[in-house]
Design a protein around this motif. Sequence first.
Motif, short mmCIF file in Angstrom:
data_model
loop_
_atom_site.label_atom_id
_atom_site.label_comp_id
_atom_site.label_asym_id
_atom_site.label_seq_id
_atom_site.Cartn_x
_atom_site.Cartn_y
_atom_site.Cartn_z
N THR A 2 -63.32 -28.91 -5.96
CA THR A 2 -63.97 -29.12 -7.25
C THR A 2 -63.19 -30.11 -8.11
OG1 THR A 2 -64.85 -26.86 -7.13
CG2 THR A 2 -64.91 -27.95 -9.27
N ALA A 3 -61.87 -30.02 -8.08
CA ALA A 3 -61.04 -30.96 -8.84
C ALA A 3 -61.15 -32.37 -8.27
CB ALA A 3 -59.59 -30.51 -8.84
N LEU A 4 -61.16 -32.47 -6.95
CA LEU A 4 -61.31 -33.79 -6.32
C LEU A 4 -62.66 -34.42 -6.65
CD1 LEU A 4 -59.68 -33.04 -2.84
CD2 LEU A 4 -58.78 -34.56 -4.61
N GLY A 5 -63.62 -33.56 -7.00
CA GLY A 5 -64.94 -34.06 -7.40
C GLY A 5 -65.00 -34.48 -8.86
N GLY A 6 -63.87 -34.42 -9.54
CA GLY A 6 -63.82 -34.92 -10.91
C GLY A 6 -63.93 -33.87 -11.99
N LYS A 7 -63.95 -32.62 -11.64
CA LYS A 7 -64.05 -31.55 -12.64
C LYS A 7 -62.67 -31.08 -13.10
CE LYS A 7 -68.55 -31.37 -12.37
NZ LYS A 7 -69.40 -31.79 -13.51
N ARG A 8 -62.65 -30.50 -14.29
CA ARG A 8 -61.42 -29.92 -14.82
C ARG A 8 -61.28 -28.50 -14.26
NH1 ARG A 8 -62.60 -29.59 -20.80
NH2 ARG A 8 -64.61 -29.02 -19.87
N VAL A 9 -60.21 -28.26 -13.51
CA VAL A 9 -60.07 -27.00 -12.80
C VAL A 9 -58.68 -26.41 -13.02
CG1 VAL A 9 -60.15 -25.86 -10.53
CG2 VAL A 9 -61.64 -27.83 -11.01
N ALA A 10 -58.65 -25.09 -13.20
CA ALA A 10 -57.39 -24.36 -13.23
C ALA A 10 -57.50 -23.17 -12.29
CB ALA A 10 -57.06 -23.88 -14.64
N ILE A 11 -56.36 -22.73 -11.78
CA ILE A 11 -56.34 -21.58 -10.88
C ILE A 11 -55.17 -20.69 -11.27
CG2 ILE A 11 -54.89 -22.73 -9.13
CD1 ILE A 11 -56.60 -21.28 -7.00
N ALA A 12 -55.40 -19.38 -11.28
CA ALA A 12 -54.37 -18.42 -11.66
C ALA A 12 -53.99 -17.57 -10.45
CB ALA A 12 -54.86 -17.51 -12.78
N GLU A 13 -52.70 -17.32 -10.31
CA GLU A 13 -52.19 -16.48 -9.23
C GLU A 13 -51.08 -15.59 -9.77
OE1 GLU A 13 -51.35 -14.30 -6.31
OE2 GLU A 13 -53.02 -15.72 -6.03
N GLU A 14 -51.20 -14.28 -9.54
CA GLU A 14 -50.22 -13.35 -10.08
C GLU A 14 -49.00 -13.18 -9.19
OE1 GLU A 14 -51.43 -9.15 -10.07
OE2 GLU A 14 -53.16 -9.73 -8.86
N PHE A 15 -49.10 -13.61 -7.92
CA PHE A 15 -47.97 -13.42 -7.01
C PHE A 15 -47.47 -14.77 -6.52
CE2 PHE A 15 -46.33 -11.88 -2.74
CZ PHE A 15 -45.16 -11.35 -3.27
N ARG A 16 -47.81 -15.15 -5.29
CA ARG A 16 -47.38 -16.43 -4.74
C ARG A 16 -48.57 -17.19 -4.21
NH1 ARG A 16 -42.66 -15.22 -0.53
NH2 ARG A 16 -42.63 -17.49 -0.42
N ILE A 17 -48.53 -18.51 -4.33
CA ILE A 17 -49.62 -19.35 -3.87
C ILE A 17 -49.78 -19.21 -2.35
CG2 ILE A 17 -50.57 -21.69 -3.85
CD1 ILE A 17 -50.11 -20.43 -6.62
N GLY A 18 -51.01 -19.03 -1.92
CA GLY A 18 -51.28 -18.87 -0.50
C GLY A 18 -51.99 -17.58 -0.18
N GLY A 19 -51.85 -16.59 -1.07
CA GLY A 19 -52.59 -15.36 -0.90
C GLY A 19 -52.13 -14.52 0.29
N THR A 20 -52.99 -13.58 0.65
CA THR A 20 -52.66 -12.62 1.71
C THR A 20 -52.34 -13.32 3.02
OG1 THR A 20 -54.01 -10.86 0.73
CG2 THR A 20 -53.57 -10.72 3.09
N CYS A 21 -53.16 -14.27 3.43
CA CYS A 21 -52.99 -14.87 4.75
C CYS A 21 -51.64 -15.55 4.90
CB CYS A 21 -54.11 -15.87 5.02
SG CYS A 21 -53.98 -16.64 6.65
N VAL A 22 -51.27 -16.36 3.95
CA VAL A 22 -50.04 -17.15 4.07
C VAL A 22 -48.80 -16.33 3.75
CG1 VAL A 22 -48.77 -19.12 3.12
CG2 VAL A 22 -51.22 -19.32 3.61
N VAL A 23 -48.89 -15.46 2.75
CA VAL A 23 -47.69 -14.80 2.23
C VAL A 23 -47.44 -13.44 2.86
CG1 VAL A 23 -46.59 -13.92 0.13
CG2 VAL A 23 -47.93 -16.03 0.04
N ARG A 24 -48.48 -12.64 3.04
CA ARG A 24 -48.28 -11.26 3.49
C ARG A 24 -49.37 -10.81 4.46
NH1 ARG A 24 -49.08 -10.63 -2.51
NH2 ARG A 24 -51.32 -10.66 -2.79
N GLY A 25 -49.81 -11.75 5.30
CA GLY A 25 -50.88 -11.43 6.23
C GLY A 25 -50.75 -12.18 7.53
N CYS A 26 -51.81 -12.93 7.86
CA CYS A 26 -51.90 -13.51 9.20
C CYS A 26 -50.73 -14.39 9.60
CB CYS A 26 -53.20 -14.31 9.35
SG CYS A 26 -54.21 -14.49 7.92
N VAL A 27 -50.21 -15.21 8.71
CA VAL A 27 -49.16 -16.15 9.11
C VAL A 27 -47.83 -15.44 9.39
CG1 VAL A 27 -47.78 -18.13 8.39
CG2 VAL A 27 -50.26 -18.12 8.00
N PRO A 28 -47.28 -14.68 8.45
CA PRO A 28 -46.03 -13.97 8.79
C PRO A 28 -46.21 -12.97 9.93
CG PRO A 28 -46.88 -13.23 6.67
CD PRO A 28 -47.67 -14.44 7.05
#
Length: 460
Positions: free
Chosen positions: A24-50
């Motif tokens: 959405t940001a690459l399409g020219g829109k103003r975008v923000a994202i909030a994360e309470e822990f670490r960027i990457g979510g379950t899969c990257v941080v505490r799921g499939c990858v580890p």
Amino acid sequence: MADYDYDLFVIGAGSGGVRAARLTALGGKRVAIAEEFRIGGTCVVRGCVPKKFMVMASEVSHALEIAEGYGWSFEGTSFDWPKFLEAKDVEIARLSGIYAANLGKAGVDLVHGRAVLKDAHTVEIVGKDQTITAEKILIATGGRPWAPETMPGIEHAITSEEAFHLPELPKRILIAGGGYIAVEFAGIFAGLGVETTLIYRGPNILRGFDDDVRAHLADEIEKRGIKIILGCQHTELKKTTTGIVNVLENGMEIETDVVMFATGRVPHVVDLGLETAGVELDDKGAIKVDSLSKTTADNIWAIGDVTDRMNLTPVAIREAVAFHETVYKDNPQHFDYEAVATAVFSQPPVGVVGLTEAEARHSCPKGVDIYATRFRPMKYAFTGSDERVLMKLVVDVDTQRVVGVHIVGPEAPEMIQLAAVAVKAGLTKAQWDATCAVHPTMAEELVTLKVKQSQETNAG
């Protein structure tokens, strides 16, 4: 139109949320994202990858056994748990940093903190005295482990999230659950030399998978030294000076050093302020969405595990793409959930795509043809191992389309990715048969299966 801080605000920086924000940001829109822990979510941080790193580490012990059959000898081999954890954490931090950098490069503003909906267009960042408005909001908060909170002694147990950071490797562990997370961690700990017990209340592990897969895998993981207790569950956990006593409803008491509950995951919707924004939940506690991922609030969408549709990382990413196409490119799209391949990184691993035999018998009016084989992999020829591979094709009698492929054995996840192309394309059994085999491989069995194992129909 009201003047908002952003065109899109995304709550949750896992795989789905990050993809939607970047596009959405690459399409020219103003975008923000909030994360309470670490960027990457379950899969990257505490799921499939580890977890995959842990699987690969634990597979080495089995590889050494195979190597000895081929003439190799090893002395003084050992596993250093703290050294592994350090290497794993360094890599996870690197991957999380890449996700954050890519968001920045796309022009997405990153908000570190827990975002809570105050109304349909406003979020508050908890503890930061900050409110942000947005024309549209996307919820992608994922899921969290579930455990029976009212069970006596449950405070002595861990979930999969704590398993990634155990200060020391236990000598004994009991894992409660029969799904892919439980089965995968059972293989991990057993491969690392931990005395491992798996307990599940159901009649067999991997509910929802093909029955032949379930039975075959249960047999195979027991060959790896994992003790399986079925049709039973906990009544209590008791902490003692020497460990934790698992009190089971069948009267058994098993003492272990660690107890891990892998009894499912639930959508992460607690204290998100959904009611104040008009976002409803379904009867299972997931955010209710339509086929285009829109919630019951006109300007709010939700994707990924928080919607409890098909809880797989690649699916969340595809849902993110469909959201972007629908909302910002005037190209309404919804993800096609049919014939999505999946893998269980058990030991041995599982790869499946399409219908189980039971599902096919219900959905194919003229019945199904079953082609199946069990054999010892060539790799084990010198080891004396009695481990077996299972390969199974489910074919619609009427159309002769291959509607299901089920594999249990080494490299099953790699094979199923390519088999999924054929199933998704609707290829027939004759087209599979017309494909020349690659020899000598395990995968060649998929195109050389000729003898039908069953010709029963759904009649009656």
